[in-house]
Motif scaffolding. Structure first.
Motif, PDB file in Angstrom:
ATOM      1  N   GLY A   1       0.801  -1.221   0.000  1.00 49.93           N
ATOM      2  CA  GLY A   1       0.000   0.000   0.000  1.00 49.93           C
ATOM      3  C   GLY A   1       0.826   1.260   0.000  1.00 49.93           C
ATOM      4  N   THR A   2       0.109   2.390  -0.093  1.00 53.62           N
ATOM      5  CA  THR A   2       0.739   3.711  -0.088  1.00 53.62           C
ATOM      6  C   THR A   2       0.880   4.263   1.330  1.00 53.62           C
ATOM      7  N   PHE A   3      -0.104   4.028   2.158  1.00 53.53           N
ATOM      8  CA  PHE A   3      -0.099   4.422   3.570  1.00 53.53           C
ATOM      9  C   PHE A   3       0.274   5.896   3.764  1.00 53.53           C
ATOM     10  N   SER A  48       4.441   1.535  -1.405  1.00 58.42           N
ATOM     11  CA  SER A  48       4.518   2.116  -2.752  1.00 58.42           C
ATOM     12  C   SER A  48       5.497   3.291  -2.770  1.00 58.42           C
ATOM     13  N   LYS A  56      -0.207   4.859  -9.885  1.00 53.96           N
ATOM     14  CA  LYS A  56      -1.396   4.840  -9.009  1.00 53.96           C
ATOM     15  C   LYS A  56      -2.108   6.185  -8.987  1.00 53.96           C
ATOM     16  N   LYS A 111      -1.390   8.795  -7.594  1.00 58.65           N
ATOM     17  CA  LYS A 111      -1.472   9.348  -6.224  1.00 58.65           C
ATOM     18  C   LYS A 111      -0.298  10.302  -6.018  1.00 58.65           C
ATOM     19  N   GLU A 140       7.579  -0.963  -2.866  1.00 60.40           N
ATOM     20  CA  GLU A 140       6.749  -1.495  -3.944  1.00 60.40           C
ATOM     21  C   GLU A 140       6.912  -0.527  -5.107  1.00 60.40           C
ATOM     22  N   TRP A 152       3.489  -2.952 -10.227  1.00 60.74           N
ATOM     23  CA  TRP A 152       2.374  -3.863  -9.949  1.00 60.74           C
ATOM     24  C   TRP A 152       2.846  -5.315 -10.010  1.00 60.74           C
ATOM     25  N   LYS A 156       4.738  -8.761  -7.181  1.00 56.20           N
ATOM     26  CA  LYS A 156       4.142  -9.565  -6.106  1.00 56.20           C
ATOM     27  C   LYS A 156       4.546 -11.038  -6.167  1.00 56.20           C
ATOM     28  N   GLY A 167      -6.855  -5.039   2.094  1.00 46.16           N
ATOM     29  CA  GLY A 167      -8.215  -4.620   2.419  1.00 46.16           C
ATOM     30  C   GLY A 167      -9.165  -5.108   1.330  1.00 46.16           C
ATOM     31  N   ASP A 190     -11.283  -3.777  -0.469  1.00 46.43           N
ATOM     32  CA  ASP A 190     -11.500  -2.990  -1.687  1.00 46.43           C
ATOM     33  C   ASP A 190     -10.756  -3.645  -2.850  1.00 46.43           C
ATOM     34  N   TRP A 191      -9.869  -4.581  -2.542  1.00 47.46           N
ATOM     35  CA  TRP A 191      -9.104  -5.301  -3.561  1.00 47.46           C
ATOM     36  C   TRP A 191      -9.600  -6.743  -3.747  1.00 47.46           C
ATOM     37  N   ARG A 241     -12.330  -3.274   5.083  1.00 47.85           N
ATOM     38  CA  ARG A 241     -11.771  -1.924   5.282  1.00 47.85           C
ATOM     39  C   ARG A 241     -12.443  -1.284   6.491  1.00 47.85           C
ATOM     40  N   THR A 242     -11.731  -0.361   7.118  1.00 45.72           N
ATOM     41  CA  THR A 242     -12.358   0.455   8.164  1.00 45.72           C
ATOM     42  C   THR A 242     -13.199   1.513   7.463  1.00 45.72           C
ATOM     43  N   ILE A 284     -13.114   6.293   7.027  1.00 48.18           N
ATOM     44  CA  ILE A 284     -11.834   7.017   7.045  1.00 48.18           C
ATOM     45  C   ILE A 284     -11.026   6.671   5.800  1.00 48.18           C
TER      46      ILE A 284
HETATM   47  N1  C2G Z   1      -7.356   0.415   4.279  1.00 43.42           N
HETATM   48  C1  C2G Z   1      -8.330  -0.026   5.172  1.00 43.42           C
HETATM   49  N2  C2G Z   1      -9.232   0.855   5.643  1.00 43.42           N
HETATM   50  C2  C2G Z   1      -9.202   2.152   5.256  1.00 43.42           C
HETATM   51  C3  C2G Z   1      -8.215   2.604   4.370  1.00 43.42           C
HETATM   52  C4  C2G Z   1      -7.277   1.707   3.880  1.00 43.42           C
HETATM   53  O1  C2G Z   1      -8.371  -1.219   5.537  1.00 43.42           O
HETATM   54  N3  C2G Z   1     -10.150   3.003   5.764  1.00 43.42           N
HETATM   55  C5  C2G Z   1      -6.387  -0.576   3.786  1.00 43.42           C
HETATM   56  C6  C2G Z   1      -6.456  -0.741   2.272  1.00 43.42           C
HETATM   57  O2  C2G Z   1      -7.499  -1.648   1.927  1.00 43.42           O
HETATM   58  C7  C2G Z   1      -5.078  -1.308   1.953  1.00 43.42           C
HETATM   59  C8  C2G Z   1      -4.186  -0.640   3.014  1.00 43.42           C
HETATM   60  O3  C2G Z   1      -5.063  -0.134   4.041  1.00 43.42           O
HETATM   61  O4  C2G Z   1      -5.061  -2.716   2.171  1.00 43.42           O
HETATM   62  C9  C2G Z   1      -3.378   0.508   2.440  1.00 43.42           C
HETATM   63  O5  C2G Z   1      -4.288   1.408   1.851  1.00 43.42           O
HETATM   64  P1  C2G Z   1      -3.715   2.365   0.679  1.00 43.42           P
HETATM   65  O6  C2G Z   1      -2.509   3.072   1.166  1.00 43.42           O
HETATM   66  O7  C2G Z   1      -4.865   3.143   0.118  1.00 43.42           O
HETATM   67  O8  C2G Z   1      -3.237   1.270  -0.370  1.00 43.42           O
HETATM   68  P2  C2G Z   1      -3.616   1.144  -1.917  1.00 43.42           P
HETATM   69  O9  C2G Z   1      -3.478   2.452  -2.577  1.00 43.42           O
HETATM   70  O10 C2G Z   1      -4.898   0.428  -1.965  1.00 43.42           O
HETATM   71  O11 C2G Z   1      -2.385   0.251  -2.453  1.00 43.42           O
HETATM   72  O12 C2G Z   1      -0.349  -3.233  -4.922  1.00 43.42           O
HETATM   73  C10 C2G Z   1      -1.381  -2.890  -4.021  1.00 43.42           C
HETATM   74  C11 C2G Z   1      -1.462  -1.394  -3.814  1.00 43.42           C
HETATM   75  O13 C2G Z   1      -0.174  -0.868  -3.509  1.00 43.42           O
HETATM   76  C12 C2G Z   1      -2.450  -1.078  -2.703  1.00 43.42           C
END
Ligand code: C2G
Length: 130
Positions: free
Chosen positions: A8-10, A36, A45, A47, A72, A75, A78, A93, A95-96, A115-116, A119
């Protein structure tokens, strides 16, 4: 020793990220975060991070659940990561959901965690702008 990896980007690290990292670590003993890079975020991405890779890495390394942070930068890394880091479980999360099931062919368990809600980094930026 069960080894977990997540990607993730975090950016603007928040409690949604921490909830994910805590639950991922609870699935095993050693958690790797593939973070990332700035270039990957910008080029692939779409971003534009507030914090640089080094700043985001420092924040993640201070999280008690995280054992190792690696870059990372594409893509496609992995599959090789699963073998290079001897991963047992790949976590993302939900969303994937479904997007990384192919990693099961590498002998890796794939887990998508809820996902949470409410937020996100995008929401934080929007709320601060208003
Ligand atoms: N996440 C979550 N709840 C949120 C926000 C994010 O559980 N409210 C989780 C996302 O599902 C992800 C992780 O936190 O598993 C990191 O989120 P991002 O930084 O948005 O990562 P993303 O851009 O989805 O990158 O190759 C995979 C990508 O690098 C994923």
């Amino acid at each position: 020793m069960k080894r977990i990896i997540t990607y993730g980007t975090f950016d603007l690290l928040h409690y949604g990220h921490i909830n994910l990292l805590r639950r991922a670590k609870a699935l095993g003993d050693y958690l790797i975060v593939a973070l990332s890079t700035d270039e990957f975020n910008f080029r692939k991405k779409n971003k534009n991070c507030y914090f640089s890779y080094e700043q985001r890495k420092e924040l993640l390394e201070s999280v008690r659940y995280v054992d190792l942070v690696i870059p990372e930068d594409c893509w496609e890394q992995k599959i090789s990561d699963m073998h290079e880091y001897h991963v047992d479980i790949f976590v993302m999360g939900d969303d994937w959901v479904g997007k990384f099931d192919f990693l099961k062919n590498e002998g890796v368990q794939v887990a998508y965690l809820p996902r949470t809600p409410e937020i996100s980094t995008t929401k934080i930026k929007k709320d601060l702008n208003n």
